[in-house]
Design an enzyme around this catalytic site. Structure first.
Site, PDB file in Angstrom:
ATOM      1  N   SER A 107       0.581  22.575  12.551  1.00 37.74           N
ATOM      2  CA  SER A 107      -0.686  22.642  13.294  1.00 37.74           C
ATOM      3  C   SER A 107      -0.923  21.375  14.114  1.00 37.74           C
ATOM      4  CB  SER A 107      -1.851  22.856  12.336  1.00 37.74           C
ATOM      5  OG  SER A 107      -2.012  21.712  11.518  1.00 37.74           O
ATOM      6  N   GLU A 150       6.677   7.186   7.364  1.00 37.31           N
ATOM      7  CA  GLU A 150       5.769   6.584   8.344  1.00 37.31           C
ATOM      8  C   GLU A 150       5.349   5.207   7.862  1.00 37.31           C
ATOM      9  OE1 GLU A 150       1.991   6.799   7.740  1.00 37.31           O
ATOM     10  OE2 GLU A 150       1.794   8.603   6.515  1.00 37.31           O
ATOM     11  N   ASP A 209       0.832  -1.222   0.000  1.00 39.02           N
ATOM     12  CA  ASP A 209       0.000   0.000   0.000  1.00 39.02           C
ATOM     13  C   ASP A 209       0.860   1.264   0.000  1.00 39.02           C
ATOM     14  OD1 ASP A 209      -2.262  -1.519   0.032  1.00 39.02           O
ATOM     15  OD2 ASP A 209      -2.435  -1.492   2.208  1.00 39.02           O
ATOM     16  N   HIS A 231       5.015   5.550   3.685  1.00 44.06           N
ATOM     17  CA  HIS A 231       4.646   6.811   3.068  1.00 44.06           C
ATOM     18  C   HIS A 231       5.611   7.868   3.594  1.00 44.06           C
ATOM     19  CE1 HIS A 231       0.015   5.856   2.755  1.00 44.06           C
ATOM     20  NE2 HIS A 231       0.745   5.071   1.993  1.00 44.06           N
ATOM     21  N   GLN A 232       5.810   8.902   2.797  1.00 44.00           N
ATOM     22  CA  GLN A 232       6.560  10.027   3.349  1.00 44.00           C
ATOM     23  C   GLN A 232       5.695  10.706   4.405  1.00 44.00           C
ATOM     24  OE1 GLN A 232       8.637  12.341   0.471  1.00 44.00           O
ATOM     25  NE2 GLN A 232       9.467  13.734   2.023  1.00 44.00           N
ATOM     26  N   TYR A 233       6.329  11.116   5.477  1.00 45.65           N
ATOM     27  CA  TYR A 233       5.641  11.848   6.551  1.00 45.65           C
ATOM     28  C   TYR A 233       6.067  13.301   6.459  1.00 45.65           C
ATOM     29  CZ  TYR A 233       4.673  13.784  11.127  1.00 45.65           C
ATOM     30  OH  TYR A 233       4.238  14.596  12.145  1.00 45.65           O
ATOM     31  N   TYR A 234       5.077  14.198   6.519  1.00 44.81           N
ATOM     32  CA  TYR A 234       5.364  15.636   6.425  1.00 44.81           C
ATOM     33  C   TYR A 234       5.129  16.306   7.768  1.00 44.81           C
ATOM     34  CZ  TYR A 234       5.194  14.511   1.495  1.00 44.81           C
ATOM     35  OH  TYR A 234       5.449  13.942   0.274  1.00 44.81           O
ATOM     36  N   ASP A 235       6.046  17.181   8.147  1.00 42.22           N
ATOM     37  CA  ASP A 235       5.856  17.953   9.372  1.00 42.22           C
ATOM     38  C   ASP A 235       4.715  18.932   9.139  1.00 42.22           C
ATOM     39  OD1 ASP A 235       6.276  19.069  11.897  1.00 42.22           O
ATOM     40  OD2 ASP A 235       7.539  20.628  11.045  1.00 42.22           O
ATOM     41  N   GLU A 236       3.706  18.861   9.972  1.00 38.54           N
ATOM     42  CA  GLU A 236       2.513  19.710   9.852  1.00 38.54           C
ATOM     43  C   GLU A 236       2.436  20.519  11.145  1.00 38.54           C
ATOM     44  OE1 GLU A 236      -0.013  21.503   8.192  1.00 38.54           O
ATOM     45  OE2 GLU A 236       0.291  19.681   6.996  1.00 38.54           O
ATOM     46  N   GLY A 259      -5.731  13.688  10.106  1.00 39.38           N
ATOM     47  CA  GLY A 259      -4.549  14.206  10.780  1.00 39.38           C
ATOM     48  C   GLY A 259      -3.938  13.192  11.727  1.00 39.38           C
ATOM     49  N   HIS A 300      -3.940   8.348  14.252  1.00 42.61           N
ATOM     50  CA  HIS A 300      -5.116   9.086  13.793  1.00 42.61           C
ATOM     51  C   HIS A 300      -6.152   9.182  14.920  1.00 42.61           C
ATOM     52  CE1 HIS A 300      -3.945   9.518   9.642  1.00 42.61           C
ATOM     53  NE2 HIS A 300      -3.804   8.217   9.463  1.00 42.61           N
ATOM     54  N   ARG A 324       1.159   4.778  13.573  1.00 39.61           N
ATOM     55  CA  ARG A 324       2.339   4.786  12.688  1.00 39.61           C
ATOM     56  C   ARG A 324       3.614   5.070  13.479  1.00 39.61           C
ATOM     57  NH1 ARG A 324      -1.563   3.663  10.192  1.00 39.61           N
ATOM     58  NH2 ARG A 324      -2.559   4.785   8.504  1.00 39.61           N
TER      59      ARG A 324
HETATM   60  P1  2AM Z   1      -1.556   7.696   6.181  1.00 42.45           P
HETATM   61  O1  2AM Z   1      -1.970   7.226   4.839  1.00 42.45           O
HETATM   62  O2  2AM Z   1      -0.543   6.786   6.784  1.00 42.45           O
HETATM   63  O3  2AM Z   1      -2.719   7.917   7.111  1.00 42.45           O
HETATM   64  C1  2AM Z   1      -3.527  12.435   4.233  1.00 42.45           C
HETATM   65  O4  2AM Z   1      -3.569  12.696   5.605  1.00 42.45           O
HETATM   66  C2  2AM Z   1      -2.362  11.563   3.852  1.00 42.45           C
HETATM   67  O5  2AM Z   1      -1.076  12.131   4.211  1.00 42.45           O
HETATM   68  C3  2AM Z   1      -2.378  10.247   4.492  1.00 42.45           C
HETATM   69  O6  2AM Z   1      -1.958   9.356   3.494  1.00 42.45           O
HETATM   70  C4  2AM Z   1      -1.376  10.317   5.624  1.00 42.45           C
HETATM   71  O7  2AM Z   1      -0.818   9.084   5.961  1.00 42.45           O
HETATM   72  C5  2AM Z   1      -0.327  11.236   5.027  1.00 42.45           C
HETATM   73  N1  2AM Z   1       0.459  12.079   5.939  1.00 42.45           N
HETATM   74  C6  2AM Z   1       1.798  12.314   5.880  1.00 42.45           C
HETATM   75  N2  2AM Z   1       2.200  13.168   6.815  1.00 42.45           N
HETATM   76  C7  2AM Z   1       1.091  13.521   7.490  1.00 42.45           C
HETATM   77  C8  2AM Z   1       0.868  14.385   8.592  1.00 42.45           C
HETATM   78  N3  2AM Z   1       1.841  15.073   9.200  1.00 42.45           N
HETATM   79  N4  2AM Z   1      -0.409  14.505   9.036  1.00 42.45           N
HETATM   80  C9  2AM Z   1      -1.414  13.828   8.436  1.00 42.45           C
HETATM   81  N5  2AM Z   1      -1.260  12.983   7.399  1.00 42.45           N
HETATM   82  C10 2AM Z   1      -0.024  12.842   6.934  1.00 42.45           C
END
Ligand code: 2AM
Length: 135
Positions: free
Chosen positions: A66, A81, A55, A59-64, A128, A120, A105
């Site tokens: 908020s 992640e 799947d 996935h790349q994880y982005y610093d958010e 988020g 989540h 994750r």
């Molecule tokens: P996930 O698939 O493992 O849940 C939308 O939220 C998408 O962005 C999802 O695919 C999520 O991962 C991914 N994602 C990457 N960084 C994130 C972050 N900081 N916050 C939320 N979603 C993130």
């Protein structure tokens, strides 16, 4: 004075070393040991280097900003992640045997350095993430 300086130095060095969690990490009602966290990170790194991406994970994880998630690793990424499963099993979804990634994750660097455990469950928005307790 010396002890105080030594303690401050130790704290600075240990936080720069991206230490693993000190004990059990809790995501909603799911609990993870440090060894389960390490196993999930190792599986994510292995999948990435072998090109076997169930799947598309990791996935790349982005610093958010908020989301207020503290990353315990140093550097500016990229971060990845990978699902960590409350069953204790390693995530191994395939197209012929689909597995849900669930809610939780591990976050790590490309070399497998621990950064955080997020979920989540309880996040401000549905898609988020929020940090897991004691991560
Ligand atoms: P996930 O698939 O493992 O849940 C939308 O939220 C998408 O962005 C999802 O695919 C999520 O991962 C991914 N994602 C990457 N960084 C994130 C972050 N900081 N916050 C939320 N979603 C993130």
């Amino acid at each position: 004075m010396f002890a105080k300086t030594a303690a401050v130095l130790l704290l600075a060095v240990s936080s720069a070393m991206a230490a693993l969690p000190s004990g059990t990490v809790t995501c909603g009602s799911n609990k993870y040991s440090v060894s389960a966290i390490t196993a999930a990170i190792n599986a994510g790194v292995k999948d990435q280097s072998s090109g076997n991406l169930p799947d598309d994970y990791p996935h790349q994880y982005y610093d958010e900003p908020s989301e207020n998630i503290e990353l315990w690793c140093s550097g500016n990424g990229p971060w990845y992640e990978f699902p960590i499963m409350p069953t204790g099993k390693i995530y191994t979804s395939t197209s012929s045997n689909y597995q849900s990634p669930g809610t939780d994750r591990v976050i790590f660097t490309s070399s497998g350095t621990y950064c955080a455990v997020v979920t989540h469950t309880g996040a401000a928005s549905e898609d988020g993430f929020v940090a897991c307790k004691n991560d």
